[in-house]
Design an enzyme around this catalytic site. Structure first.
Site, PDB file in Angstrom:
ATOM      1  N   LYS A 110       0.841  -1.208   0.000  1.00 33.95           N
ATOM      2  CA  LYS A 110       0.000   0.000   0.000  1.00 33.95           C
ATOM      3  C   LYS A 110       0.875   1.258   0.000  1.00 33.95           C
ATOM      4  O   LYS A 110       0.626   2.195  -0.752  1.00 33.95           O
ATOM      5  CB  LYS A 110      -0.936   0.001   1.225  1.00 33.95           C
ATOM      6  N   ARG A 117      -9.734   0.455   8.806  1.00 35.37           N
ATOM      7  CA  ARG A 117      -9.179  -0.875   9.033  1.00 35.37           C
ATOM      8  C   ARG A 117     -10.250  -1.853   9.474  1.00 35.37           C
ATOM      9  O   ARG A 117      -9.979  -3.025   9.633  1.00 35.37           O
ATOM     10  CB  ARG A 117      -8.120  -0.718  10.123  1.00 35.37           C
ATOM     11  N   ARG A 174      11.157  -7.234   4.510  1.00 37.33           N
ATOM     12  CA  ARG A 174      11.005  -5.773   4.437  1.00 37.33           C
ATOM     13  C   ARG A 174      11.938  -5.053   5.409  1.00 37.33           C
ATOM     14  O   ARG A 174      12.113  -5.469   6.540  1.00 37.33           O
ATOM     15  CB  ARG A 174       9.555  -5.382   4.752  1.00 37.33           C
ATOM     16  N   ARG A 215      11.099  -3.286  10.906  1.00 39.11           N
ATOM     17  CA  ARG A 215      10.055  -2.809  11.806  1.00 39.11           C
ATOM     18  C   ARG A 215       9.840  -3.807  12.938  1.00 39.11           C
ATOM     19  O   ARG A 215       9.937  -5.013  12.726  1.00 39.11           O
ATOM     20  CB  ARG A 215       8.738  -2.641  11.034  1.00 39.11           C
ATOM     21  N   ARG A 253      -0.965 -10.343  12.552  1.00 43.58           N
ATOM     22  CA  ARG A 253      -1.491  -9.193  11.796  1.00 43.58           C
ATOM     23  C   ARG A 253      -2.353  -9.677  10.631  1.00 43.58           C
ATOM     24  O   ARG A 253      -3.343  -9.048  10.265  1.00 43.58           O
ATOM     25  CB  ARG A 253      -0.335  -8.315  11.285  1.00 43.58           C
TER      26      ARG A 253
HETATM   27  P1  AMP Z   1       0.604  -0.345   9.096  1.00 47.17           P
HETATM   28  O1  AMP Z   1       1.815   0.512   8.955  1.00 47.17           O
HETATM   29  O2  AMP Z   1      -0.578   0.161   8.302  1.00 47.17           O
HETATM   30  O3  AMP Z   1       0.895  -1.815   8.868  1.00 47.17           O
HETATM   31  O4  AMP Z   1       0.133  -0.216  10.615  1.00 47.17           O
HETATM   32  C1  AMP Z   1       0.977  -0.652  11.682  1.00 47.17           C
HETATM   33  C2  AMP Z   1       0.157  -0.836  12.942  1.00 47.17           C
HETATM   34  O5  AMP Z   1      -0.444   0.419  13.309  1.00 47.17           O
HETATM   35  C3  AMP Z   1      -1.012  -1.799  12.832  1.00 47.17           C
HETATM   36  O6  AMP Z   1      -0.614  -3.159  13.033  1.00 47.17           O
HETATM   37  C4  AMP Z   1      -1.915  -1.298  13.951  1.00 47.17           C
HETATM   38  O7  AMP Z   1      -1.422  -1.684  15.225  1.00 47.17           O
HETATM   39  C5  AMP Z   1      -1.741   0.208  13.841  1.00 47.17           C
HETATM   40  N1  AMP Z   1      -2.727   0.813  12.911  1.00 47.17           N
HETATM   41  C6  AMP Z   1      -2.478   1.425  11.719  1.00 47.17           C
HETATM   42  N2  AMP Z   1      -3.615   1.872  11.170  1.00 47.17           N
HETATM   43  C7  AMP Z   1      -4.614   1.543  12.031  1.00 47.17           C
HETATM   44  C8  AMP Z   1      -6.032   1.718  12.017  1.00 47.17           C
HETATM   45  N3  AMP Z   1      -6.655   2.329  11.003  1.00 47.17           N
HETATM   46  N4  AMP Z   1      -6.729   1.226  13.080  1.00 47.17           N
HETATM   47  C9  AMP Z   1      -6.127   0.634  14.112  1.00 47.17           C
HETATM   48  N5  AMP Z   1      -4.800   0.414  14.177  1.00 47.17           N
HETATM   49  C10 AMP Z   1      -4.048   0.869  13.147  1.00 47.17           C
END
Ligand code: AMP
Length: 218
Positions: A15, A90, A129, A162, A173
């Site tokens: 994304k 999400r 990654r 990360r 996840r």
């Molecule tokens: P990402 O970088 O999008 O993979 O997000 C990393 C982490 O941030 C996720 O595993 C969640 O813990 C948190 N996170 C990101 N976006 C959201 C969202 N819209 N709602 C809840 N948690 C989020």
């Protein structure tokens, strides 16, 4: 006409990479809830301290915190010319909260792009990654390693893994994605906004697809 897009897909679908190629061509902003949360964690804000526990465990940060954060972000001036939402909504509760936010600002979505990828491909991608801890540039030890070990080619920052990109957390996840986020596919299908794009078509496949169906910021 501004372009307003949501990118949906499991972690590791690309994304962030797809969003980067879209904003290179269109004058809109990339809003990644994960990036905003990681900035808050780094800065040690109250939100960051709460969010960190959930993020490191691969769980979703509570909806009320995310929705308040997005309400503020979407109200900023630079969001008025269009945006790509990456990582938000999400789950269905967040999508239900987004709709009135956009209505209140008389804004409408142009498209929801689903990046399709298998779970096994996600695990392989995320294990490989790496990200620059300064500028956020994304690398992969298998397909796009930094030329000099651990040093970002764009800014010289340190390239790191990360905290949530380890296999046990990645599987968790993915479970969260299937349970919480996947129902959004049907949700946006019902409103006729959903478009499916294979995640392995290159870093600009979403951009090319959107242009091919006539979604553009012009
Ligand atoms: P990402 O970088 O999008 O993979 O997000 C990393 C982490 O941030 C996720 O595993 C969640 O813990 C948190 N996170 C990101 N976006 C959201 C969202 N819209 N709602 C809840 N948690 C989020």
């Amino acid at each position: 006409m501004a372009m307003r897009i949501i990118l949906i897909g499991p972690p590791g679908a690309g994304k962030g990479t797809q969003a980067a190629s879209i904003i290179e061509k269109h004058p809109i902003i990339h809003i990644s809830t994960g990036d905003i949360l990681r900035e808050n964690v780094r800065a040690g804000t109250e939100l960051g301290q709460t969010a960190k526990r959930f993020m490191n465990a691969g769980q979703l940060v509570p909806d009320h915190l995310i929705i308040a954060m997005m309400r503020d972000r979407l109200a900023e001036d630079d969001a008025q010319n269009g945006f790509i939402l990456d990582g938000f909504p999400r789950n269905v509760q967040q999508a239900d909260a987004l709709a009135p936010l956009l209505d209140d600002m008389s804004l409408r979505l142009d498209a929801v792009v689903l990046l399709e990828i298998s779970d096994e491909a996600v695990v392989r991608r995320l294990e490989g990654r790496r990200v620059c801890s300064s500028c956020g540039m994304i690398y992969n030890v298998y397909s796009h390693p930094p030329k000099a070990d651990d040093t970002c080619e764009a800014c010289g920052g340190q390239v790191v893994r990360r905290a949530d990109d380890q296999e046990s957390v990645i599987r968790g996840r993915l479970d969260v994605y299937h349970k919480e986020t996947a129902p959004l596919v049907e949700y946006y299908e019902r409103s006729g906004l959903l478009h499916r794009v294979p995640a392995d078509g290159g870093p600009d496949s979403a951009l090319k697809y959107l242009e091919s169906i006539g979604v553009s910021g012009k």
